[in-house]
Design a protein around this motif. Structure first.
Motif, PDB file in Angstrom:
ATOM      1  N   SER A  41       0.848  -1.201   0.000  1.00  0.00           N
ATOM      2  CA  SER A  41       0.000   0.000   0.000  1.00  0.00           C
ATOM      3  C   SER A  41       0.878   1.243   0.000  1.00  0.00           C
ATOM      4  O   SER A  41       0.412   2.338   0.289  1.00  0.00           O
ATOM      5  CB  SER A  41      -0.901   0.000   1.235  1.00  0.00           C
ATOM      6  N   HIS A  57       7.951  -5.701  11.048  1.00  0.00           N
ATOM      7  CA  HIS A  57       8.704  -6.798  10.440  1.00  0.00           C
ATOM      8  C   HIS A  57       9.901  -7.235  11.276  1.00  0.00           C
ATOM      9  O   HIS A  57      10.213  -8.425  11.332  1.00  0.00           O
ATOM     10  CB  HIS A  57       9.130  -6.425   9.014  1.00  0.00           C
ATOM     11  N   LEU A  64       9.609 -15.247  14.679  1.00  0.00           N
ATOM     12  CA  LEU A  64       9.674 -16.514  13.945  1.00  0.00           C
ATOM     13  C   LEU A  64      10.969 -17.252  14.253  1.00  0.00           C
ATOM     14  O   LEU A  64      10.978 -18.451  14.536  1.00  0.00           O
ATOM     15  CB  LEU A  64       9.585 -16.262  12.436  1.00  0.00           C
ATOM     16  N   ARG A 199      -2.450 -11.920   2.487  1.00  0.00           N
ATOM     17  CA  ARG A 199      -1.203 -11.430   1.909  1.00  0.00           C
ATOM     18  C   ARG A 199       0.033 -12.043   2.586  1.00  0.00           C
ATOM     19  O   ARG A 199       1.147 -11.782   2.147  1.00  0.00           O
ATOM     20  CB  ARG A 199      -1.150  -9.912   2.010  1.00  0.00           C
TER      21      ARG A 199
HETATM   22  C1  HEM Z   1      10.351 -12.991   4.965  1.00  0.00           C
HETATM   23  C2  HEM Z   1      10.594 -11.732   4.869  1.00  0.00           C
HETATM   24  C3  HEM Z   1       9.539 -10.696   4.600  1.00  0.00           C
HETATM   25  C4  HEM Z   1       9.580  -9.747   3.630  1.00  0.00           C
HETATM   26  C5  HEM Z   1      10.696  -9.526   2.615  1.00  0.00           C
HETATM   27  C6  HEM Z   1       8.358  -8.966   3.737  1.00  0.00           C
HETATM   28  C7  HEM Z   1       8.025  -7.898   2.909  1.00  0.00           C
HETATM   29  C8  HEM Z   1       6.854  -7.167   2.965  1.00  0.00           C
HETATM   30  C9  HEM Z   1       6.487  -6.089   2.085  1.00  0.00           C
HETATM   31  C10 HEM Z   1       7.344  -5.562   0.929  1.00  0.00           C
HETATM   32  C11 HEM Z   1       5.276  -5.638   2.453  1.00  0.00           C
HETATM   33  C12 HEM Z   1       4.455  -4.520   1.799  1.00  0.00           C
HETATM   34  C13 HEM Z   1       4.665  -3.221   2.487  1.00  0.00           C
HETATM   35  C14 HEM Z   1       3.919  -2.138   1.708  1.00  0.00           C
HETATM   36  O1  HEM Z   1       2.717  -1.911   1.960  1.00  0.00           O
HETATM   37  O2  HEM Z   1       4.552  -1.566   0.816  1.00  0.00           O
HETATM   38  C15 HEM Z   1       4.840  -6.430   3.571  1.00  0.00           C
HETATM   39  C16 HEM Z   1       3.644  -6.275   4.226  1.00  0.00           C
HETATM   40  C17 HEM Z   1       3.210  -7.057   5.267  1.00  0.00           C
HETATM   41  N1  HEM Z   1       3.906  -8.088   5.852  1.00  0.00           N
HETATM   42 FE1  HEM Z   1       5.747  -8.776   5.313  1.00  0.00          FE
HETATM   43  N2  HEM Z   1       7.599  -9.453   4.747  1.00  0.00           N
HETATM   44  C18 HEM Z   1       8.277 -10.515   5.321  1.00  0.00           C
HETATM   45  C19 HEM Z   1       7.866 -11.285   6.404  1.00  0.00           C
HETATM   46  C20 HEM Z   1       6.674 -11.114   7.084  1.00  0.00           C
HETATM   47  C21 HEM Z   1       6.252 -11.871   8.248  1.00  0.00           C
HETATM   48  C22 HEM Z   1       7.091 -12.969   8.911  1.00  0.00           C
HETATM   49  C23 HEM Z   1       5.020 -11.413   8.595  1.00  0.00           C
HETATM   50  C24 HEM Z   1       4.097 -11.839   9.716  1.00  0.00           C
HETATM   51  C25 HEM Z   1       4.110 -12.983  10.340  1.00  0.00           C
HETATM   52  C26 HEM Z   1       4.656 -10.372   7.658  1.00  0.00           C
HETATM   53  C27 HEM Z   1       3.461  -9.688   7.683  1.00  0.00           C
HETATM   54  C28 HEM Z   1       3.128  -8.630   6.850  1.00  0.00           C
HETATM   55  C29 HEM Z   1       1.869  -7.903   6.909  1.00  0.00           C
HETATM   56  C30 HEM Z   1       0.710  -8.187   7.876  1.00  0.00           C
HETATM   57  C31 HEM Z   1       1.928  -6.922   5.931  1.00  0.00           C
HETATM   58  C32 HEM Z   1       0.841  -5.902   5.584  1.00  0.00           C
HETATM   59  C33 HEM Z   1       0.908  -4.700   6.463  1.00  0.00           C
HETATM   60  C34 HEM Z   1      -0.116  -3.663   6.036  1.00  0.00           C
HETATM   61  O3  HEM Z   1      -0.058  -3.178   4.904  1.00  0.00           O
HETATM   62  O4  HEM Z   1      -0.999  -3.306   6.847  1.00  0.00           O
HETATM   63  N3  HEM Z   1       5.674 -10.213   6.765  1.00  0.00           N
HETATM   64  N4  HEM Z   1       5.822  -7.348   3.856  1.00  0.00           N
END
Ligand code: HEM
Length: 227
Positions: A41, A57, A64, A199
């Motif tokens: 977003s 994050h 984890l 997502r």
């Molecule tokens: C493994 C490495 C990870 C990478 C590289 C990563 C990368 C990203 C990216 C690029 C976004 C989008 C941010 C935006 O809106 O521009 C995102 C959103 C999100 N990530 Fe990750 N993520 C990782 C691991 C995790 C983990 C372990 C969790 C939870 C257990 C997680 C939960 C979320 C959630 C809930 C969002 C949405 C947040 C929102 O827009 O309200 N992510 N992540």
């Protein structure tokens, strides 16, 4: 908890959740690969995202890592390396406290941001809301346990989860565990089962190659004039 409910909670339900987790990811990958991403977003509102998403994050990845290292590796391996149960519990407590606080501050930030920015609320699906609230519940219960309950999980919850992983479930190990831990574990399994439909699938496509790819990705070929 009656014997039947205990078996339901600590044998039947975990395997149902894990089956949905595996088959759900396969189904999603095959049928919906175009939306297999983090649904960024950032283009809707960047400033409100940066702090919350970073804090969240760091907390999530630390959590984890801590759960995998602390639960899946038996204490006898730590003993070999001179880390006794008391030292292990001490490290788990402080690392868990830091990770839990980061995760909760981060997830509340992300939730509030979605309510305050009109463009983001308009682009938020019911799955996005449910996912963030579930992350808040699971991490909230985890932090509650770290701060208030202090139960020794090394010889109870940890061997139980390993018994599930090796397909030899031993629910008796969970019998003396406090109810707040049971709720944390059961809610985490609900989150696991739900994750393929959200997502969260982006976790499996983490761009790890970014760590070692060439910094310059566009350059002219040697011997050509270039653009
Ligand atoms: C493994 C490495 C990870 C990478 C590289 C990563 C990368 C990203 C990216 C690029 C976004 C989008 C941010 C935006 O809106 O521009 C995102 C959103 C999100 N990530 Fe990750 N993520 C990782 C691991 C995790 C983990 C372990 C969790 C939870 C257990 C997680 C939960 C979320 C959630 C809930 C969002 C949405 C947040 C929102 O827009 O309200 N992510 N992540």
């Amino acid at each position: 908890m009656s014997g039947f409910m205990h078996i339901l909670g600590f044998i039947v339900f975990p395997y149902i959740a894990l089956t949905i987790f595996v088959l759900g990811h396969a189904w999603r990958y095959v049928t919906d690969w175009k939306r297999w991403n983090a649904a960024s977003s950032q283009f809707l509102h960047k400033d409100s995202l940066k702090g919350g998403i970073t804090i969240f994050h760091w907390g999530a990845l630390l959590t984890l890592l801590g759960h995998a290292g602390g639960m899946l590796i038996p204490q006898r391996i730590y003993d070999v390396f001179g880390v006794n149960a008391a030292a292990h519990n001490f490290m788990a407590h402080w690392a868990g406290l830091v990770a839990g606080v980061l995760m909760i501050v981060g997830v509340i930030w992300l939730l509030v941001r979605r309510t305050r920015q009109d463009r983001i609320s308009a682009n938020t699906t019911i799955h996005d809301w449910v996912l963030l609230v579930m992350l808040l519940i699971v991490s909230g219960l985890g932090l509650y346990n770290v701060v208030f309950t202090h139960y020794d999980v090394l010889y109870s919850v940890a061997p139980w989860i390993r018994s599930i992983v090796v397909l030899a479930p031993n629910p008796a190990l969970m019998a003396p565990v406090p109810v707040s831990y049971k709720l944390h574990i059961l809610s985490a399994f609900v989150l696991l089962a739900y994750s393929p439909f959200t997502r969260l699938v982006h976790i499996w496509s983490a761009p790890v190659t970014y760590l070692y790819r060439s910094y310059v990705i566009f350059r002219k070929l040697p011997g050509t004039k270039g653009a």
